[in-house]
Design an enzyme around this catalytic site. Structure first.
Site, PDB file in Angstrom:
ATOM      1  CD  GLN A 289      -3.084  -0.777   0.208  1.00 19.30           C
ATOM      2  OE1 GLN A 289      -3.271   0.369  -0.210  1.00 19.30           O
ATOM      3  NE2 GLN A 289      -3.817  -1.809  -0.185  1.00 19.30           N
ATOM      4  CE1 TYR A 318      -7.714 -12.467  -6.570  1.00 21.59           C
ATOM      5  CE2 TYR A 318      -9.332 -12.467  -4.796  1.00 21.59           C
ATOM      6  CZ  TYR A 318      -8.998 -12.715  -6.116  1.00 21.59           C
ATOM      7  OH  TYR A 318      -9.950 -13.205  -6.979  1.00 21.59           O
ATOM      8  CD  GLU A 341      -0.742 -12.510  -4.330  1.00 16.20           C
ATOM      9  OE1 GLU A 341      -0.555 -12.211  -5.538  1.00 16.20           O
ATOM     10  OE2 GLU A 341      -1.604 -11.971  -3.621  1.00 16.20           O
ATOM     11  CG  ASP A 384      -6.593  -6.183  -0.706  1.00 20.29           C
ATOM     12  OD1 ASP A 384      -7.237  -5.468  -1.496  1.00 20.29           O
ATOM     13  OD2 ASP A 384      -5.530  -5.813  -0.168  1.00 20.29           O
ATOM     14  CB  CYS A 411      -8.458  -0.645  -4.774  1.00 21.45           C
ATOM     15  SG  CYS A 411      -8.167  -1.895  -6.038  1.00 21.45           S
TER      16      CYS A 411
END
Length: 453
Positions: A289, A318, A341, A384, A411
């Site tokens: 981030q 994720y 992931e 995410d 997002c």
């Protein structure tokens, strides 16, 4: 709109090239019809009355019935705008406001003029007061949830607002990025890509960057030296730890490639949660981030969202380098965390970061494929996903495990709304939502949604 403007701003151009009539030509003895050419950058200027905000950092206006997505403006303004994409046959146009004829009270002098009309992407709201930026993002989030997710945000929680991060108001929404990516233009100057273009705009600095990023850039003369055209430059400066400069993916130090055997290719990120501190080793060029306050803020929101998970089986989808994985491992006690992931570099980081945590399972591979190979149930799911969202297949795989709750970190408002709609098909409903302003001066907004059945 003024009555003396031409009803068709392309009329002069069309007349100059033969009235815009369709022409015919012979191909192999057959006559084929040719469409009139559409100019991708017509550079025509029109006067617009600006309507509501829309997802993507622009407002919606209309010109002779055609929709125009216009940037660098605000609802209620009257502007002169330059058409940047479109043409006679286009269903809609894109445009930049180049002259403000009647300004909104929410307009301020741009804090980053290089991100204005014709400039770089990534600062499209730099002309909007900070509190108005957050209202803008709230409106977009509510509209996307209503249109795509069939959820009325005002009915769910009329108190939901886009939350600013600590220190942002004092800094005027600037100085928050711990990571900056640049590229050298044709003359060798560092800059960023022009909006929706491969062209590079040279810059003298980047006002969204933290002081540590700016200091490293100055020390290494990033914006003043000449680079090989096309060079990729990444500046990474985690809060409280040593920064790294990568040039075309390689460490750089004191104006030249860092040839030392121990040259740093990773950074240490620290996230403080109450009396706990979690450390993460992350590849300098890997994903993390960018807002200095984002990792801790998001992790707290996720932990609040999952609630009491002592003894639970939690899926962390994720999972990246493990931002949520290690705090979840502490929260589950005798339970377990299964992290998935797809990016190999992120998984390598996650394995280091989860070293010694017996309750963590790490899986490398596309989330949809990993879930299909292991249909084991879950009590809670955290995900995410990237900007495109999880998608129907992943949502169905989640729902098939019948978790009591799903905590979705998003997002992109449109992707969140679509996936909430897919979850609703399986009996899940959105019960709470937090919206976080992790990207001031841009249209982007982060949301943490809790969905339960």
């Amino acid at each position: 709109m003024p009555s003396d403007r031409p009803s068709d701003p392309f009329a002069d151009r069309r007349a100059a090239r033969g009235g815009g009539r369709r022409t015919t030509r012979r191909q192999g003895g057959r006559a084929t019809r040719q469409s009139a050419r559409v100019d991708p950058r017509p550079e025509v200027e029109v006067e617009l009355e600006v309507g509501p905000v829309a997802h993507g950092g622009h407002c919606v206006a209309r010109y002779d019935g055609r929709v125009v997505f216009v940037r660098h403006t605000l609802p209620g303004e009257r502007v002169r705008a330059r058409v940047t994409e479109g043409g006679e046959a286009a269903k809609f146009w894109r445009a930049d406001a180049v002259e403000i004829l009647e300004a909104s009270p929410d307009r301020v002098p741009s804090v980053w003029p290089e991100a204005g009309p014709g400039g770089v992407g990534g600062g499209e709201l730099a002309h909007v007061a900070l509190d108005a930026q957050r209202r803008w993002k709230r409106d977009v989030l509510a509209e996307q949830l209503r249109r795509l997710g069939k959820v009325d945000l005002d009915e769910l929680d009329p108190q939901v607002e886009v939350e600013g991060m600590p220190g942002d108001d004092e800094r005027g929404g600037l100085g928050y990025r711990t990571r900056v990516d640049l590229v050298a233009d044709g003359t060798g100057r560092a800059g960023m890509h022009r909006f929706r273009s491969h062209d590079v705009v040279a810059l003298d600095g980047m006002p969204l960057a933290t002081e540590d990023v700016a200091e490293l850039a100055a020390r290494e003369k990033v914006f003043t030296r000449t680079w090989r055209p096309g060079t990729r430059i990444e500046i990474v400066a985690p809060v409280g730890t040593a920064p790294v400069l990568l040039v075309d993916g390689e460490p750089w130090r004191s104006g030249s490639p860092d040839q030392r055997p121990n040259a740093r290719r990773s950074v240490t990120e620290r996230v403080v949660l109450g009396d706990q501190q979690h450390e993460y080793r992350v590849a300098a060029g890997g994903f993390w981030q960018v807002h200095r306050e984002a990792p801790a803020t998001l992790t707290r929101a996720v932990l609040d969202g999952v609630g009491d998970v002592d003894g639970a089986r939690v899926l962390d989808l994720y999972s990246g380098a493990g931002l949520f994985t290690t705090p979840l491992a502490a929260a589950v006690g005798a339970g377990s965390v299964v992290a998935v992931e797809g990016d190999e570099r992120a998984v390598r980081d996650a394995r280091r970061n989860a070293h010694g945590l017996d309750r963590v399972e790490l899986h490398h591979g596309p989330v949809e494929q990993v879930l299909a190979a292991d249909p084991t149930g879950a009590d809670v799911v955290v995900l995410d996903p990237p900007r495109v969202g999880a998608g129907r297949a992943v949502v169905e795989a989640i729902a098939s495990r019948r978790p009591a709750r799903v905590v979705y970190v998003a997002c992109d408002p449109a992707a969140l709304a679509r996936d909430v709609s897919y979850l609703a098909d399986h009996g899940y409903g959105l019960t709470s939502l937090r919206a976080l302003d992790l990207f001031p001066m841009t249209h982007h907004v982060e949301a943490v949604a809790v969905v339960t059945r």
